[in-house]
Design an enzyme around this catalytic site. Structure first.
Site, short mmCIF file in Angstrom:
data_model
loop_
_atom_site.label_atom_id
_atom_site.label_comp_id
_atom_site.label_asym_id
_atom_site.label_seq_id
_atom_site.Cartn_x
_atom_site.Cartn_y
_atom_site.Cartn_z
N LYS A 35 -9.36 -3.13 0.72
CA LYS A 35 -8.32 -2.50 1.55
C LYS A 35 -7.17 -3.49 1.77
O LYS A 35 -7.34 -4.70 1.57
CB LYS A 35 -8.93 -2.09 2.90
CG LYS A 35 -9.41 -3.27 3.74
CD LYS A 35 -10.18 -2.82 4.98
CE LYS A 35 -10.62 -4.01 5.81
NZ LYS A 35 -11.54 -3.60 6.90
N ARG A 133 -15.35 2.60 17.60
CA ARG A 133 -14.06 2.69 16.91
C ARG A 133 -14.17 3.92 16.02
O ARG A 133 -14.26 5.03 16.54
CB ARG A 133 -13.81 1.38 16.15
CG ARG A 133 -12.38 1.15 15.77
CD ARG A 133 -12.19 -0.17 15.02
NE ARG A 133 -12.85 -0.16 13.71
CZ ARG A 133 -12.83 -1.19 12.86
NH1 ARG A 133 -12.23 -2.32 13.18
NH2 ARG A 133 -13.44 -1.11 11.69
N HIS A 165 -20.42 0.21 11.03
CA HIS A 165 -19.73 -1.09 10.98
C HIS A 165 -20.19 -1.89 12.20
O HIS A 165 -20.30 -1.36 13.30
CB HIS A 165 -18.22 -0.85 11.00
CG HIS A 165 -17.40 -2.03 10.54
ND1 HIS A 165 -17.76 -2.84 9.49
CD2 HIS A 165 -16.22 -2.51 10.99
CE1 HIS A 165 -16.84 -3.78 9.32
NE2 HIS A 165 -15.89 -3.60 10.22
N ARG A 221 -21.10 -4.75 2.24
CA ARG A 221 -19.71 -4.28 2.19
C ARG A 221 -18.77 -5.42 2.59
O ARG A 221 -18.05 -5.33 3.57
CB ARG A 221 -19.59 -3.12 3.18
CG ARG A 221 -18.83 -1.92 2.69
CD ARG A 221 -18.93 -0.77 3.67
NE ARG A 221 -18.75 -1.14 5.03
CZ ARG A 221 -19.59 -0.87 6.04
NH1 ARG A 221 -20.68 -0.15 5.82
NH2 ARG A 221 -19.35 -1.31 7.25
N TYR A 264 17.26 -23.11 13.85
CA TYR A 264 17.70 -22.38 15.04
C TYR A 264 17.29 -23.07 16.34
O TYR A 264 16.15 -23.53 16.47
CB TYR A 264 17.09 -20.97 15.06
CG TYR A 264 17.61 -20.06 13.97
CD1 TYR A 264 18.97 -19.88 13.76
CD2 TYR A 264 16.71 -19.38 13.16
CE1 TYR A 264 19.42 -19.03 12.76
CE2 TYR A 264 17.16 -18.53 12.16
CZ TYR A 264 18.51 -18.36 11.96
OH TYR A 264 18.95 -17.53 10.98
N CYS A 311 11.95 -19.88 10.04
CA CYS A 311 12.88 -18.73 10.04
C CYS A 311 12.29 -17.59 9.21
O CYS A 311 11.19 -17.68 8.71
CB CYS A 311 14.23 -19.17 9.48
SG CYS A 311 14.83 -20.71 10.19
N MET A 312 13.07 -16.53 9.06
CA MET A 312 12.57 -15.39 8.30
C MET A 312 12.30 -15.75 6.84
O MET A 312 11.30 -15.32 6.25
CB MET A 312 13.57 -14.23 8.36
CG MET A 312 13.06 -12.97 7.67
SD MET A 312 14.23 -11.62 7.70
CE MET A 312 14.23 -11.18 9.42
N ASP A 313 13.20 -16.56 6.27
CA ASP A 313 13.12 -16.83 4.83
C ASP A 313 12.82 -18.28 4.49
O ASP A 313 12.57 -18.59 3.33
CB ASP A 313 14.47 -16.52 4.17
CG ASP A 313 15.01 -15.18 4.59
OD1 ASP A 313 14.26 -14.20 4.47
OD2 ASP A 313 16.18 -15.12 5.04
#
Ligand SMILES: *Cc1c(COP(=O)(O)O)cnc(C)c1O
Length: 385
Positions: A35, A133, A165, A221, A264, A311-313
């Site tokens: 998954k 769940r 589970h 599993r 930043y 940072c983001m990148d």
């Protein structure tokens, strides 16, 4: 020659090795859990490798994930266990996806899909044995069991398996594990008494597969252990090999004068003249921003500390006043197997108070997956990914 700025190298030989560890330790068939794009590793190549290495089946959460594996030409049994009312049950039935059911409502929808398509549905009964769940709730069980036995007798639906589970699989000695197993066995016995005996019983996630072979029943599993992360570090690593290494090429090397702030909010001020490297990896790629100021990366055999905000990148590391011979384009390991002093996904997780499952599954789509140690002998086919 061009090469990606940021790469997640996935060692398919490690996946095959880990599958073997799980199979021999649990002494049961293995449903490889792929998954969430195989916990970020790439569902199709991991599924092919796991099957070639001896996995009996595949497991995913959503029907869409299962159908994508079918569309890639994988014909092994695939179970999907998480559905909303609008899920594509007809697509699942026609694609011969094993549908795990958590309620009478879901059973009704699958029966309707089987009638609409003219294809009998093969189903797994997911029993809520204590996780609270997914799974058929205890107060719904008796009605559910009678109802599914009826449609099983009519032929619209075939009950193939029961599963549950574990809530505390990572605490191998916790009594709840055995209690959940007893409740699952009782549910299987109820179905058998009603004429819908399941062929297969399964409940063990990675920690249980490795530490509680007595709970294996017919199949285990595992997810995280397949990717080489031990789910119970206090019990050891079981010889598992981490499959993913995250690495980048240095984009820039530059001088920063004493007193200058980096990134930043300038949370880090250079204490002396130094040289920094800009690395093209940020929180959009799965490097947690919370690791700002706490990250260390490996370049060759040396570790260098991250400085300033992630940072983001991009992120910045301090190479020291003499740049340590590091140059633009050099390879940096962000996390990997831990060999040569590098950090692991577990080190990242520990530093920010989470689990390595979250680290590897958050590696972003911009990161190029590169597959190594594919074995033609094993039948791994990755050239067309
Ligand atoms: C994710 C998942 C697993 C695998 O769990 P791991 O702890 O990664 O081994 C097994 N079963 C179900 C139902 C799951 O959702």
């Amino acid at each position: 020659m061009t090469s990606p700025a940021l790469t997640a190298t996935v060692d398919l030989g490690a996946i095959a090795h880990n599958l073997d560890v799980l199979r021999t330790t649990s002494n049961a068939a293995v449903m490889a859990v792929v998954k969430a794009d195989a916990y970020g590793h790439g569902a199709v190549p991991v599924a092919r490798t796991a099957l070639a290495a001896g996995a009996a089946e595949l497991g995913v959460a959503h029907i869409t994930e299962a159908r994508a594996l079918r569309a890639a030409g994988i014909d092994a049994p695939i179970t999907a266990w998480l559905h909303t009312p609008a899920a594509d049950f007809e697509g699942a039935v026609t694609d011969h996806i094993e549908i795990a059911l958590s309620s009478s409502t879901q059973l009704d929808a699958v029966v309707a899909a089987a009638r609409a398509t003219g294809v009998a549905a093969s189903v797994t009964v997911k029993v809520d044995t204590g996780l609270n769940r997914s799974g058929v709730a205890a107060d719904e069980w008796d009605d559910f069991a009678v109802k599914i036995a009826k449609v099983h007798a009519e032929g619209a639906v075939t009950v193939r398996a029961v599963m549950c589970h574990l809530a505390r699989g990572d605490e191998p000695d916790h009594p709840l594990n055995s209690e959940q197993a007893a409740r699952l066995d009782a549910a299987a016995a109820d179905l058998a008494r009603l004429g819908a005996a399941p062929e297969i019983i399964h409940m063990a996630n990675s920690p249980a597969a490795l530490t509680r072979p007595d709970l294996a029943r017919d199949m285990v599993r595992p997810g995280i252990a397949l990717y080489g992360r031990t789910p119970v570090p206090e019990r050891g690593d079981f010889g598992l090999i981490p499959a993913m290494t995250l690495s980048a090429q240095i984009a820039l090397v530059k001088r920063v004068a004493a007193g200058e702030g980096v990134s930043y909010s300038q949370t880090w001020i250079a204490p002396h003249d130094t040289v920094v490297a800009v690395i093209p990896a940020g929180y959009a790629d799965g490097v947690p921003r919370l690791l700002s100021g706490r990250l260390r990366v490996r370049i060759g055999d040396r570790l260098f500390g991250g400085v300033g905000r992630i940072c983001m990148d991009q992120l910045v590391v301090d190479l020291g006043p003499d740049a340590a011979g590091v140059r633009e384009g050099d390879e940096v390991e962000l996390f990997g197997t831990g060999a040569r002093g590098g950090l692991t996904a577990k080190d990242w997780a520990d530093a920010i108070g989470t689990i390595d499952y979250e680290i590897v599954s958050q590696i972003g789509s911009r990161v190029v997956r590169r597959y190594v140690n594919a074995s033609p002998a094993r039948g791994d086919a990755v050239a067309d990914e």
